[in-house]
Design a protein around this motif. Structure first.
Motif, PDB file in Angstrom:
ATOM      1  N   ASP A 191       0.859  -1.177   0.000  1.00  0.00           N
ATOM      2  CA  ASP A 191       0.000   0.000   0.000  1.00  0.00           C
ATOM      3  C   ASP A 191       0.899   1.231   0.000  1.00  0.00           C
ATOM      4  O   ASP A 191       1.681   1.453   0.938  1.00  0.00           O
ATOM      5  CB  ASP A 191      -0.890  -0.007   1.239  1.00  0.00           C
ATOM      6  N   LEU A 192       0.808   2.032  -1.044  1.00  0.00           N
ATOM      7  CA  LEU A 192       1.729   3.154  -1.220  1.00  0.00           C
ATOM      8  C   LEU A 192       1.597   4.185  -0.110  1.00  0.00           C
ATOM      9  O   LEU A 192       2.600   4.640   0.455  1.00  0.00           O
ATOM     10  CB  LEU A 192       1.496   3.816  -2.575  1.00  0.00           C
ATOM     11  N   VAL A 193       0.367   4.570   0.234  1.00  0.00           N
ATOM     12  CA  VAL A 193       0.172   5.587   1.260  1.00  0.00           C
ATOM     13  C   VAL A 193       0.705   5.109   2.599  1.00  0.00           C
ATOM     14  O   VAL A 193       1.377   5.850   3.324  1.00  0.00           O
ATOM     15  CB  VAL A 193      -1.312   5.980   1.368  1.00  0.00           C
ATOM     16  N   ALA A 194       0.454   3.851   2.929  1.00  0.00           N
ATOM     17  CA  ALA A 194       0.970   3.287   4.185  1.00  0.00           C
ATOM     18  C   ALA A 194       2.494   3.290   4.189  1.00  0.00           C
ATOM     19  O   ALA A 194       3.121   3.587   5.216  1.00  0.00           O
ATOM     20  CB  ALA A 194       0.437   1.873   4.381  1.00  0.00           C
ATOM     21  N   ALA A 195       3.096   2.977   3.048  1.00  0.00           N
ATOM     22  CA  ALA A 195       4.557   2.957   2.955  1.00  0.00           C
ATOM     23  C   ALA A 195       5.141   4.351   3.139  1.00  0.00           C
ATOM     24  O   ALA A 195       6.162   4.533   3.817  1.00  0.00           O
ATOM     25  CB  ALA A 195       4.982   2.375   1.609  1.00  0.00           C
ATOM     26  N   VAL A 196       4.481   5.357   2.538  1.00  0.00           N
ATOM     27  CA  VAL A 196       4.960   6.732   2.692  1.00  0.00           C
ATOM     28  C   VAL A 196       4.819   7.182   4.135  1.00  0.00           C
ATOM     29  O   VAL A 196       5.730   7.806   4.708  1.00  0.00           O
ATOM     30  CB  VAL A 196       4.193   7.678   1.750  1.00  0.00           C
ATOM     31  N   ASN A 197       3.696   6.864   4.758  1.00  0.00           N
ATOM     32  CA  ASN A 197       3.496   7.254   6.150  1.00  0.00           C
ATOM     33  C   ASN A 197       4.515   6.592   7.072  1.00  0.00           C
ATOM     34  O   ASN A 197       5.013   7.217   8.014  1.00  0.00           O
ATOM     35  CB  ASN A 197       2.072   6.900   6.592  1.00  0.00           C
ATOM     36  N   ALA A 198       4.830   5.342   6.789  1.00  0.00           N
ATOM     37  CA  ALA A 198       5.842   4.649   7.596  1.00  0.00           C
ATOM     38  C   ALA A 198       7.214   5.301   7.410  1.00  0.00           C
ATOM     39  O   ALA A 198       7.962   5.496   8.383  1.00  0.00           O
ATOM     40  CB  ALA A 198       5.891   3.179   7.222  1.00  0.00           C
ATOM     41  N   TRP A 199       7.530   5.646   6.165  1.00  0.00           N
ATOM     42  CA  TRP A 199       8.834   6.229   5.850  1.00  0.00           C
ATOM     43  C   TRP A 199       9.002   7.614   6.465  1.00  0.00           C
ATOM     44  O   TRP A 199      10.099   8.001   6.862  1.00  0.00           O
ATOM     45  CB  TRP A 199       8.988   6.300   4.328  1.00  0.00           C
TER      46      TRP A 199
ATOM     47  N   ALA B  76      -0.772  11.055   0.824  1.00  0.00           N
ATOM     48  CA  ALA B  76       0.620  10.820   1.206  1.00  0.00           C
ATOM     49  C   ALA B  76       1.380  12.104   1.508  1.00  0.00           C
ATOM     50  O   ALA B  76       2.498  12.058   2.033  1.00  0.00           O
ATOM     51  CB  ALA B  76       1.339  10.063   0.081  1.00  0.00           C
ATOM     52  N   VAL B  77       0.770  13.265   1.201  1.00  0.00           N
ATOM     53  CA  VAL B  77       1.437  14.552   1.386  1.00  0.00           C
ATOM     54  C   VAL B  77       0.979  15.189   2.696  1.00  0.00           C
ATOM     55  O   VAL B  77      -0.191  15.122   3.070  1.00  0.00           O
ATOM     56  CB  VAL B  77       1.159  15.488   0.191  1.00  0.00           C
ATOM     57  N   ARG B  78       1.888  15.832   3.374  1.00  0.00           N
ATOM     58  CA  ARG B  78       1.633  16.389   4.698  1.00  0.00           C
ATOM     59  C   ARG B  78       0.686  17.588   4.648  1.00  0.00           C
ATOM     60  O   ARG B  78       0.394  18.137   3.577  1.00  0.00           O
ATOM     61  CB  ARG B  78       2.954  16.823   5.330  1.00  0.00           C
ATOM     62  N   VAL B  79       0.240  18.004   5.789  1.00  0.00           N
ATOM     63  CA  VAL B  79      -0.528  19.243   5.922  1.00  0.00           C
ATOM     64  C   VAL B  79       0.339  20.415   5.446  1.00  0.00           C
ATOM     65  O   VAL B  79       1.522  20.491   5.764  1.00  0.00           O
ATOM     66  CB  VAL B  79      -0.959  19.456   7.387  1.00  0.00           C
ATOM     67  N   TYR B  80      -0.259  21.298   4.655  1.00  0.00           N
ATOM     68  CA  TYR B  80       0.429  22.434   4.041  1.00  0.00           C
ATOM     69  C   TYR B  80       1.511  22.017   3.045  1.00  0.00           C
ATOM     70  O   TYR B  80       2.402  22.811   2.725  1.00  0.00           O
ATOM     71  CB  TYR B  80       1.030  23.383   5.100  1.00  0.00           C
ATOM     72  N   GLY B  81       1.416  20.795   2.541  1.00  0.00           N
ATOM     73  CA  GLY B  81       2.375  20.338   1.548  1.00  0.00           C
ATOM     74  C   GLY B  81       1.965  20.723   0.136  1.00  0.00           C
ATOM     75  O   GLY B  81       0.939  21.368  -0.095  1.00  0.00           O
ATOM     76  N   ASP B  82       2.800  20.325  -0.819  1.00  0.00           N
ATOM     77  CA  ASP B  82       2.568  20.642  -2.226  1.00  0.00           C
ATOM     78  C   ASP B  82       2.321  19.380  -3.033  1.00  0.00           C
ATOM     79  O   ASP B  82       3.019  18.370  -2.856  1.00  0.00           O
ATOM     80  CB  ASP B  82       3.794  21.345  -2.817  1.00  0.00           C
TER      81      ASP B  82
END
Length: 332
Positions: free
Chosen positions: A201-209, A233-239
């Motif tokens: 799961d890509l989003v889970a992998a990004v969150n783990a990383w 997968a992008v943080r709050v206030y991210g781009d």
């Protein structure tokens, strides 16, 4: 000269090798380039199948990327002279002939000097994807040292350049790929983490990383539901930057709740809109990328070199999907 003509939209077979008149210099700033190699991009296949931006100007020559040797120059050309090796992104969207040909005319403002350390194939393959990746990461998302960035399809034409540009400014890169061979390829380019999206799961992998924070920048080169994944997968206030037009079923809620800045990138806009200064800026981008190539910080992967007469086969390869790097057409 020989060129690949497109007489009407349709399958790859509409691309036919023909003998046509050599292009002439039209303005004092023009130069005629004897092309060695033309790059082939997914946008070429879309223009071929759906029609160009200027359907009333058929037949036309596709191909935005070119690299070759200056043959003749206009009276006001100062940056180049006959014999100079150049590369550029110009033409090929229907208004002016592109680079699936032996000769092309380009304003000197739109060209950059080819690095002596790279081949014509690598230079031609670099132009469109380098401008796209640079504008997306730096002009749209303001990527900086220490930022984390998610780059989708990292083994692809734009993706493999984006990884290297991000690393060149000190960013940390996580990228999605389709299989282990591509994962190994992107790691060699400098990616810090490669996620095989068919297995994880890509989003889970990004969150783990990112320890739950999400990345600072998400770069979507795929479109569709991948854009929705990028928001998550992008943080709050991210781009978030996407190369594709968001569909009507795009889920904007996550982006809205995270106050993300969403940007659209189409590097063809200056050419399409006739924005001279903006297209001249793109040649500056090519000059910056040329310097990175000379320093060994940017390598362009050319997966297939085909002859000009094989333009239809080049389009079939791209439309089949799963490409690593770029396809080019050689005139030799």
């Amino acid at each position: 000269m020989q060129a690949i003509l497109m007489n009407a939209p349709g399958p790859p077979e509409v691309l036919q090798l023909k003998e046509v008149d050599a292009p002439e210099l039209q303005r004092p700033g023009d130069m005629r380039v004897r092309l060695k190699v033309a790059g082939v991009n997914p946008v070429d296949t879309k223009l071929r199948s759906r029609g160009t931006y200027y359907p009333d100007k058929l037949p036309t020559v596709l191909g935005c990327d070119g690299a070759g040797v200056v043959e003749d120059v206009g009276t006001q050309v100062t940056r180049f002279k006959p014999g100079d090796e150049v590369f550029f992104c110009n033409g090929g969207i229907g208004a002016h002939p592109g680079n699936y040909a032996e000769l092309a005319v380009v304003d000197e403002a739109f060209a950059a000097r080819k690095p002596a350390t790279v081949s014509f194939a690598e230079a031609a393959a670099a132009a469109l994807v380098s401008i796209t990746a640079w504008e997306s990461l730096f002009d749209r998302a303001n990527l900086q040292s220490g930022h984390t960035v998610l780059i989708h399809a990292g083994a692809g034409g734009v993706g493999h350049v984006a990884i290297q540009l991000a690393k060149s400014v000190g960013a940390k890169v996580i990228t999605s790929v389709g299989d282990e061979d591509k994962a190994e390829f992107v790691r060699e380019l400098g990616a810090d983490e490669a996620v095989i999206y068919k297995q994880k799961d890509l989003v889970a992998a990004v969150n783990a990383w990112t320890e739950g924070a999400g990345v600072a920048v998400g770069f979507d080169t795929v479109g569709g539901k991948v854009l929705d994944q990028t928001f998550a997968a992008v943080r709050v206030y991210g781009d978030v930057v996407t190369l594709l037009q968001p569909g009507p079923d795009t889920d904007w809620q996550t982006a809205r709740m995270r106050n993300q800045r969403v940007s659209l990138e189409l590097m063809l806009t200056p050419m399409h809109q006739g924005l001279f200064e903006a297209q001249s800026h793109q040649s500056w981008i090519l000059s910056q990328c040329a310097a990175l190539m000379e320093q060994g910080k940017l390598k362009i992967h050319v997966s297939h070199q085909l002859s000009l007469a094989q333009a239809a086969e080049a389009h079939r390869l791209i439309e089949a999907g799963g490409m690593m790097g770029k396809v080019v057409l050689t005139t030799d």
